[in-house]
Design an enzyme around this catalytic site. Sequence first.
Site, PDB file in Angstrom:
ATOM      1  CG  ASN A 121      32.681  42.111  47.281  1.00  0.00           C
ATOM      2  OD1 ASN A 121      31.700  42.810  47.065  1.00  0.00           O
ATOM      3  ND2 ASN A 121      32.613  40.797  47.381  1.00  0.00           N
ATOM      4  CG  HIS A 174      35.943  44.412  41.836  1.00  0.00           C
ATOM      5  ND1 HIS A 174      35.889  43.669  42.995  1.00  0.00           N
ATOM      6  CD2 HIS A 174      35.078  43.804  40.959  1.00  0.00           C
ATOM      7  CE1 HIS A 174      35.054  42.655  42.846  1.00  0.00           C
ATOM      8  NE2 HIS A 174      34.543  42.710  41.619  1.00  0.00           N
ATOM      9  CG  HIS A 227      36.468  39.269  38.995  1.00  0.00           C
ATOM     10  ND1 HIS A 227      35.465  38.767  38.194  1.00  0.00           N
ATOM     11  CD2 HIS A 227      35.837  40.044  39.915  1.00  0.00           C
ATOM     12  CE1 HIS A 227      34.297  39.228  38.597  1.00  0.00           C
ATOM     13  NE2 HIS A 227      34.499  40.007  39.645  1.00  0.00           N
ATOM     14  CD  GLU A 258      34.694  37.704  42.556  1.00  0.00           C
ATOM     15  OE1 GLU A 258      35.134  38.817  42.912  1.00  0.00           O
ATOM     16  OE2 GLU A 258      33.523  37.537  42.153  1.00  0.00           O
TER      17      GLU A 258
END
Length: 393
Positions: free
Chosen positions: A121, A147, A221, A358
């Site tokens: 994130n 990420h 992911h 996620e």
Amino acid sequence: MKTFKTSFPSILIIAVILVNFACKDDKTKKENQEPEQMEKAVSITSGDFGTTAAGEKVTKYFLKNKDGIQVDIITYGGRITSLRTPDKDGTMKNVVLGFDSLEQYEKDNPFFGALIGRYGNRIAKGKFSLDGTEYTLAQNNGQNNLHGGVQGFDKKVWKAKTEEGDDSIKLILTYLSQDMEEGFPGNLSTTVTYTLNRDNTLDVLYEAETDKTTVVNLTQHAYFNLSGDFSNTILDHIVEIDADTFIPVDGGLIPTGELRPVKGTPFDFREPKLVGKEINTDNEQIKLGGGYDHCWVLNDQGSGYRSVASAYHPETGRNLEVLTDEPGIQFYTGNFLDGTLPTPNGGTYAKRSGFCLETQHFPDSPNQPEFPSVTLEPGDKYRTKTTFSFTTK
């Protein structure tokens, strides 16, 4: 010299004994061979998947169970490239978005099937502080870090080994992230273990240790489309998320710091609901994300590993249940897919042709002291587990 005569009945008796002995011996041999010839409950094989532009060889592993699941994982990014599972009629189809070539994975893409690290994130403005020291990361998502940065764990070639048991098989991936890689402090030794079980569950165990205080937030992911037809959107899926609150975001999709009740909003998935029911409303948060791209604050965090979410496709009967010990889950509805990326069958991935669930800590936690901590100290071990369970109904 004496001649021994044998009567016909005696010869017959001897023949019967010899035949019985031979049959028994043959049966024994077959019994001894049978376990080797029986189909294993689980199996794992591997093959070459090409060489990166940097000259690193990539291997693809095929994890199978005899009851209906096959998961394909490559060592480049630890990516799930395919996950085949049966529908209610037993028809097998791949239900995750991916590519059929390494070259395509090396190009810019929306993290299809990847392991995400060091930080899943967003981190606001690519900056955070630890023990009075400010660290600067790449701004690869507007002003923010997303990420793990430009060369996150999704773009690394992981070392791999396998373990086989009677009811499960493991693919164990390891990667050592060097101190200050992508701006993160500490040498981080990371292990991710994929375990496919005979009961059609896929466990993902994340473990990490550091030699210097750092932040860690690992996740997976995969983009799912349980129809198995990527020309369809996922708006006809029914999703349930066990969360009374979600985390509102600003225009850069960074948390405002507020935890907002889902009640009375399009974010209420406490009861199963069609993804498309309220995704196109005038809700301010929906507009900011272009759909759902938010973190839900999961209930019962003190109880550890538990069932937290599910997705169901009524037409095929495929059902996905997610279990985790994490405090949050990012539900993303593929809002930024734009029809430019190719599917393996010659089509393209259009907007909302896949969704992600996620499991993770909250976005921007290093800059949000009220959020659960993502700090990892030397001597401590980061350990978290998520399970994807596949059934039909």
